[in-house]
Design an enzyme around this catalytic site. Structure first.
Site, PDB file in Angstrom:
ATOM      1  N   LYS A 175       4.200   8.768   9.093  1.00 64.61           N
ATOM      2  CA  LYS A 175       4.009   8.227  10.450  1.00 64.61           C
ATOM      3  C   LYS A 175       5.046   8.637  11.681  1.00 64.61           C
ATOM      4  O   LYS A 175       4.965   9.891  11.898  1.00 64.61           O
ATOM      5  CB  LYS A 175       4.036   6.753  10.094  1.00 64.61           C
TER       6      LYS A 175
ATOM      7  N   TYR B  22       1.006  -1.107   0.086  1.00 63.21           N
ATOM      8  CA  TYR B  22       0.146   0.133   0.059  1.00 63.21           C
ATOM      9  C   TYR B  22       0.741   1.119   0.046  1.00 63.21           C
ATOM     10  O   TYR B  22       1.939   1.308   0.721  1.00 63.21           O
ATOM     11  CB  TYR B  22      -0.850   0.054   1.403  1.00 63.21           C
TER      12      TYR B  22
ATOM     13  N   ASP C 238       9.217   2.857  -0.041  1.00 63.04           N
ATOM     14  CA  ASP C 238       8.234   3.315   0.563  1.00 63.04           C
ATOM     15  C   ASP C 238       8.328   2.900   2.262  1.00 63.04           C
ATOM     16  O   ASP C 238       7.903   1.805   2.566  1.00 63.04           O
ATOM     17  CB  ASP C 238       6.801   2.929   0.375  1.00 63.04           C
TER      18      ASP C 238
END
Ligand SMILES: *Cc1c(COP(=O)(O)O)cnc(C)c1O
Length: 429
Positions: free
Chosen positions: A267, A144, A239
């Site tokens: 994050k 994702y 990522d």
């Protein structure tokens, strides 16, 4: 468990917010429950509006590696807020956080702050396309990279939870240049790169996949991606929105010794405030406006609150022995969960990378998205409900990772293992 106030709030929310939530997995639909509304966090614990207390293994889906309300982070935010929340003009804090990331991650020479992981991945892909003047992007099934149009193909996380391959609203022409291949499988990618490598702008990958449960890269997978992209002049993007500062201070690229051209963050680097960032080699990064022609901008990008929270968080993470200690805590949990499964005769596989882990109800190894989907989701849902009932708050989806923070103490880990054992015994019964 009394959830009366949460139920009332959900009914209200559903009338004015789609599904009652601002991000789909929070609705807990795939595990057959309703979300609890949170009142506050305290270290490794969450307290909901009905006064229920939970040991939290979601940690806001990854950012809260220090737990909730860490005093050092709170103080930094409080100090920053007194000077103003956003200026839309450069501040010294942006340099400070940029320097910290550059010092931590050897592949990064320059970095640009954005506001979410989605933005980071979307912008990194645009940059790779602009830099190479090519269109094709390669991703991997079950990874994702946020919800940008061209990346919503065979994506993990919420979209996997919903069991759909893409999304309505994404024109097929928008994903015509996106190719998704099985994770950890070098045959497909090698063949594709041999055929079309000179047309591929970038390979984007989660170096440890945390959005299909948790899947580790096989030996040589990342290294081969590096070699293949190098050979074709393709930009390799890691990522690390989830893994950055999570699996190691230098991220997964440090752990596995592979340097990508570009890296996405999010994050943890925002310390619980909305942040994303992308960075990498100077010659590529200098293509970004206003240094270069590839456009990317943001009203709140680099805002002082997020920068202050990020700086404070990284400062704590840099302390001697932080990751060793966290790893030990996570290992205790993983070991306890494995034992609980064995003792209650439930088939379970636990994959772990430092303080991230995934629990799958299967007796087969889980090395890619197809394997992850073989895990028994009905059993997972039952396990989720069993844990929640016993005060343990894990992600309400098979396709999300579990996060341990430095605020998880021995008592919390022990309580969680006991809860898991009981929940698994119920499953076996
Ligand atoms: C969470 C995540 C994103 C998206 O970040 P948001 O801040 O939710 O937009 C992108 N990539 C990975 C690997 C993630 O885990």
């Amino acid at each position: 468990m009394n959830t009366e106030k949460s139920q009332t709030l959900l009914e209200h929310a559903q009338k004015i917010i789609p599904g009652g939530v601002n991000s789909p997995v929070r609705a807990c639909r795939s595990v057959g429950t309703k979300p609890v509304f949170i009142e506050r966090g305290e270290g490794c614990r969450l307290i909901d509006v009905d006064g229920n207390r939970f040991i939290d293994y979601i940690g806001s889906w990854g950012p809260l590696i220090l737990g909730h309300c860490h005093p050092f982070v709170m103080e930094a935010i409080n100090k920053a807020v007194k000077r103003g929340t956003s200026f839309g003009a450069p501040t010294e804090l942006e340099i400070e956080l940029a320097e910290m990331v550059i010092d931590a991650v050897p592949s990064i020479e320059m970095i640009r702050m954005v506001n979410s992981g989605t933005e980071a991945a979307m912008s990194a892909v645009r940059l790779a396309r602009g830099y190479t003047n090519r269109d094709i992007i390669i991703k991997f099934d079950g990874c994702y990279h946020g919800h940008a149009d061209s990346l919503l193909v065979e994506a993990g996380s919420g979209i996997a939870t919903l069991g759909i391959p893409g999304s309505p609203g994404v024109p097929s022409s928008f994903v015509a240049h996106t190719i998704s291949l099985p994770y950890n499988d070098l045959d497909y990618i090698s063949k594709l790169m041999a055929e079309k490598g000179d047309k591929v702008a970038c390979i984007i990958v989660e170096p440890v996949a945390g959005n299909m449960g948790l899947v580790l890269p096989k030996d040589g997978f990342l290294k081969t991606l590096r070699e293949l992209s190098e050979k074709s002049g393709t930009v390799l993007i890691f990522d690390e929105v989830m893994t950055g500062f999570r699996v190691a201070y230098g991220g997964a690229q440090d752990l596995f010794g592979v340097r990508p051209d570009l890296t996405c963050f999010g994050k943890i680097i925002g310390g619980g405030l909305p942040v994303g960032a992308y960075g990498g080699q100077r010659k590529i990064m200098e293509q970004i406006a206003p240094a270069g022609p590839v456009y990317q901008a943001g009203t709140l990008s680099g805002n002082p609150l997020a920068m202050a929270a990020g700086i404070a968080t990284l400062t704590k993470l840099k302390e001697e022995g932080f990751y060793e200690k966290l790893d030990k805590t996570a290992d205790e949990l993983a070991t306890g969960l494995r034992l609980a499964a064995v003792e209650s005769s439930v088939n379970a596989v636990i994959n772990r990378a430092g303080s991230m882990m995934g629990l799958f109800f299967t007796d087969q190894k889980v090395c890619n998205f197809a394997d992850a989907k073989m895990s028994d989701q009905a059993i997972f849902a039952q396990y989720y409900r069993g844990m929640l009932k016993r005060g343990v708050y894990i992600a309400p989806s098979q396709f999300e990772a579990l996060f341990v923070s430095s605020a998880h103490d021995k008592t919390a880990i022990e309580q969680s293992i006991i809860a898991a054992k009981e929940a698994m015994e119920d499953i076996a019964a």
